[in-house]
Design a protein around this motif. Sequence first.
Motif, PDB file in Angstrom:
ATOM      1  N   GLY A 136       0.803  -1.157  -0.120  1.00  0.00           N
ATOM      2  CA  GLY A 136      -0.125  -0.018   0.008  1.00  0.00           C
ATOM      3  C   GLY A 136       0.910   1.254  -0.024  1.00  0.00           C
ATOM      4  O   GLY A 136       2.162   1.273  -0.285  1.00  0.00           O
ATOM      5  N   ARG A 137       0.033   2.538   0.383  1.00  0.00           N
ATOM      6  CA  ARG A 137       0.853   3.733   0.113  1.00  0.00           C
ATOM      7  C   ARG A 137       1.413   4.082   1.719  1.00  0.00           C
ATOM      8  O   ARG A 137       2.417   4.767   1.899  1.00  0.00           O
ATOM      9  CB  ARG A 137      -0.111   4.766  -0.254  1.00  0.00           C
ATOM     10  N   LEU A 138       0.714   3.861   2.622  1.00  0.00           N
ATOM     11  CA  LEU A 138       0.941   4.446   3.864  1.00  0.00           C
ATOM     12  C   LEU A 138       1.910   3.479   4.792  1.00  0.00           C
ATOM     13  O   LEU A 138       3.057   3.891   5.555  1.00  0.00           O
ATOM     14  CB  LEU A 138      -0.103   4.418   5.151  1.00  0.00           C
ATOM     15  N   ASN A 139       1.745   2.090   4.522  1.00  0.00           N
ATOM     16  CA  ASN A 139       2.729   1.328   5.345  1.00  0.00           C
ATOM     17  C   ASN A 139       4.234   1.513   5.269  1.00  0.00           C
ATOM     18  O   ASN A 139       4.870   1.353   6.139  1.00  0.00           O
ATOM     19  CB  ASN A 139       2.396  -0.088   5.000  1.00  0.00           C
ATOM     20  N   PRO A 140       4.808   1.860   3.852  1.00  0.00           N
ATOM     21  CA  PRO A 140       6.203   2.044   3.770  1.00  0.00           C
ATOM     22  C   PRO A 140       6.841   3.261   4.323  1.00  0.00           C
ATOM     23  O   PRO A 140       7.991   3.594   4.233  1.00  0.00           O
ATOM     24  CB  PRO A 140       6.622   1.941   2.350  1.00  0.00           C
ATOM     25  N   THR A 141       5.907   4.167   4.802  1.00  0.00           N
ATOM     26  CA  THR A 141       6.190   5.407   5.345  1.00  0.00           C
ATOM     27  C   THR A 141       6.324   5.695   6.742  1.00  0.00           C
ATOM     28  O   THR A 141       5.974   4.850   7.750  1.00  0.00           O
ATOM     29  CB  THR A 141       5.304   6.458   4.834  1.00  0.00           C
ATOM     30  N   HIS A 142       7.129   6.513   7.181  1.00  0.00           N
ATOM     31  CA  HIS A 142       7.279   6.888   8.511  1.00  0.00           C
ATOM     32  C   HIS A 142       6.357   7.950   9.296  1.00  0.00           C
ATOM     33  O   HIS A 142       5.685   8.893   8.610  1.00  0.00           O
ATOM     34  CB  HIS A 142       8.635   7.534   8.958  1.00  0.00           C
TER      35      HIS A 142
ATOM     36  N   SER B  34      -1.469  -4.688  -3.876  1.00  0.00           N
ATOM     37  CA  SER B  34      -0.353  -5.318  -2.917  1.00  0.00           C
ATOM     38  C   SER B  34      -1.241  -6.737  -2.425  1.00  0.00           C
ATOM     39  O   SER B  34      -2.386  -6.810  -2.373  1.00  0.00           O
ATOM     40  CB  SER B  34      -0.104  -4.480  -1.707  1.00  0.00           C
ATOM     41  N   GLY B  35      -0.181  -7.553  -1.914  1.00  0.00           N
ATOM     42  CA  GLY B  35      -0.516  -8.722  -1.391  1.00  0.00           C
ATOM     43  C   GLY B  35       0.464  -9.105  -0.302  1.00  0.00           C
ATOM     44  O   GLY B  35       1.711  -8.667  -0.191  1.00  0.00           O
TER      45      GLY B  35
ATOM     46  N   THR C 228      -2.676 -16.949   6.771  1.00  0.00           N
ATOM     47  CA  THR C 228      -3.080 -15.579   6.581  1.00  0.00           C
ATOM     48  C   THR C 228      -2.913 -15.081   5.073  1.00  0.00           C
ATOM     49  O   THR C 228      -1.843 -15.105   4.467  1.00  0.00           O
ATOM     50  CB  THR C 228      -2.601 -14.495   7.506  1.00  0.00           C
ATOM     51  N   GLN C 229      -3.834 -14.682   4.521  1.00  0.00           N
ATOM     52  CA  GLN C 229      -3.729 -13.656   3.278  1.00  0.00           C
ATOM     53  C   GLN C 229      -4.350 -12.265   3.408  1.00  0.00           C
ATOM     54  O   GLN C 229      -5.425 -12.373   3.870  1.00  0.00           O
ATOM     55  CB  GLN C 229      -4.277 -14.248   2.065  1.00  0.00           C
ATOM     56  N   ILE C 230      -3.654 -11.269   3.076  1.00  0.00           N
ATOM     57  CA  ILE C 230      -4.100 -10.031   2.988  1.00  0.00           C
ATOM     58  C   ILE C 230      -4.047  -9.374   1.538  1.00  0.00           C
ATOM     59  O   ILE C 230      -2.878  -9.629   1.051  1.00  0.00           O
ATOM     60  CB  ILE C 230      -3.385  -8.997   3.730  1.00  0.00           C
ATOM     61  N   TYR C 231      -5.014  -8.780   1.168  1.00  0.00           N
ATOM     62  CA  TYR C 231      -4.913  -8.121  -0.127  1.00  0.00           C
ATOM     63  C   TYR C 231      -5.364  -6.527  -0.209  1.00  0.00           C
ATOM     64  O   TYR C 231      -6.048  -6.155   0.790  1.00  0.00           O
ATOM     65  CB  TYR C 231      -6.013  -8.864  -1.143  1.00  0.00           C
TER      66      TYR C 231
END
Length: 538
Positions: A266-272, A376-377, A390-393
């Motif tokens: 996603g967009r937010l997860n890789p950011t601080h 993303s997955g 667990t699977q997350i899409y």
Amino acid sequence: MKKIILVTLAILPVAAVSAQEATPVLTSSPAPTVSNATPVRAADVEALREQVQSLTETVKTLQQQVKDQQAALEKANLTGESGLPQNPEPSPIAAAENSPAPGAPPRFPTEDTSVVSSTTAPPVSGSPAPGGFPTTDTSVVTSAPETISSTGAGASLTQPITIGGGRNYMNISFDGLFALAYSSARDLNHIEVGDHDPQQRGFNARNTELAFDGAVDPYFEGFANIVFKLDNDNETDVEVEEAFMQTTSLPYNLQLKAGQFFAAFGRLNPTHPHTWDFADTPLVNGLFLGPDGLRGVGAQTSWTLPLPWYSQLIFASQNGRGSTGFSFRNPGDDGMFFDRITTDREARGLQDFVWIPRWENSIDLSPTQVVLAGVSGAFGSNETGANSRTQIYGADFLYKWKSSHAEGGFPFVKWQTEIMYRRFQAGRGADESFPVAETFHDWGLYSQVLWGFKKGWVAGIRGDYVDMQDSKFTDDLDRQSRCRLSANLTWYPTEFSKIRLQYNQDFLEENFFLSGRQVESVFLQWEFILGAHGAHKF
């Protein structure tokens, strides 16, 4: 300049004396005995007078130049300017771009899963070359809201602290993020789902970050973020949020990275946290990917496709163990997760790693509009059963408009949305100690709009919703469906500081075990940055 003045001042008295000596000869001498002698002396005297007058004017001009230069130097000393060209600025609070030390090799144009702004302005129009920067909007790519600059350009007002030089150097910067919180709920730590969110009434210091980055050698660059946070008892926790190296010169638009890093989901997860547009984590991110985000030790490869627009494929593998692998190999609190006794086992094989693919694309709709969309997955095992999976899409979308007459990135409008679906096989627990196995089908989303209506001022509104499948066997608070409305106003005095006021209205839905309730919260957040902070995800 001083030598010219001294020479001139030395010549001037000699010329003046010569003129004074020549004048008496002319006035006191008797009548000439030679008829043509007088005209000759008169011409000499007149020439000397002209020379003196010319020298006098030259001295006056030089003296005025000296005064002007002295005034300029005094003004520069007072304002802190050196008189030399200054680097233009960028990255809305948050992160001014790191510039390599003199003589250092050029920085690789991507960081992690994304593209970050560079000090070179992108083309004004047209699509980027294959593997090129995904947008012509320089303000969208830096890590905070909008660039705040007196010049309106796009680099850094100041450089980070740099150690070393040449092909090996390191930049250091420090970020302090604090908040004052009020909530109608006494258990604010249960209402806020992010570990860096305000967790108690009163003052909070949940994220002070020491950042390092630099060139290792001509082939690799390194990044590290060490975070210090104070819990509700004012005890200090330290975490290695990220520490990884990545390649800088692989062929075919390839890049490899390895170490501890945020997953490209996603967009937010890789950011601080200091780059976020709101003071807290969206509900779906905190409840699906975890309070600390989905991150861990692993390796990642990315490939920028040779297409007329920006398109990148990313594939990573991480251990997925611990609280940072929240929906995966997470032992939970006191050995319990979703009311199951967890196994907390070692990895048995490749099936116990978390596999994280992503595909993202960006297109310039016009010189003032850009869109980015990605899918993303994340797939792996979890700790609630011997063979639980667990699977997350996820899917995400960003639209950004910036005025063609923007000053420092303002005005602008940015719309960002993420949606996720999670399939969680909750097993019977260790040694099948829990009586019933369940498979949860959960989904959630957030959508936010940011309006930079005036230079340095941004207003935002966000809506969150998470739908948790009901369970008749667990009263875990994380399995309660809920929604939230948030509104905030942020002021960026410069890209090195910000002040944010935010209001949240939470609605927790009633389920088989838990009653519904409403919660109101208000946050006053402030931040400062020492040194230029590295840019983050576009």
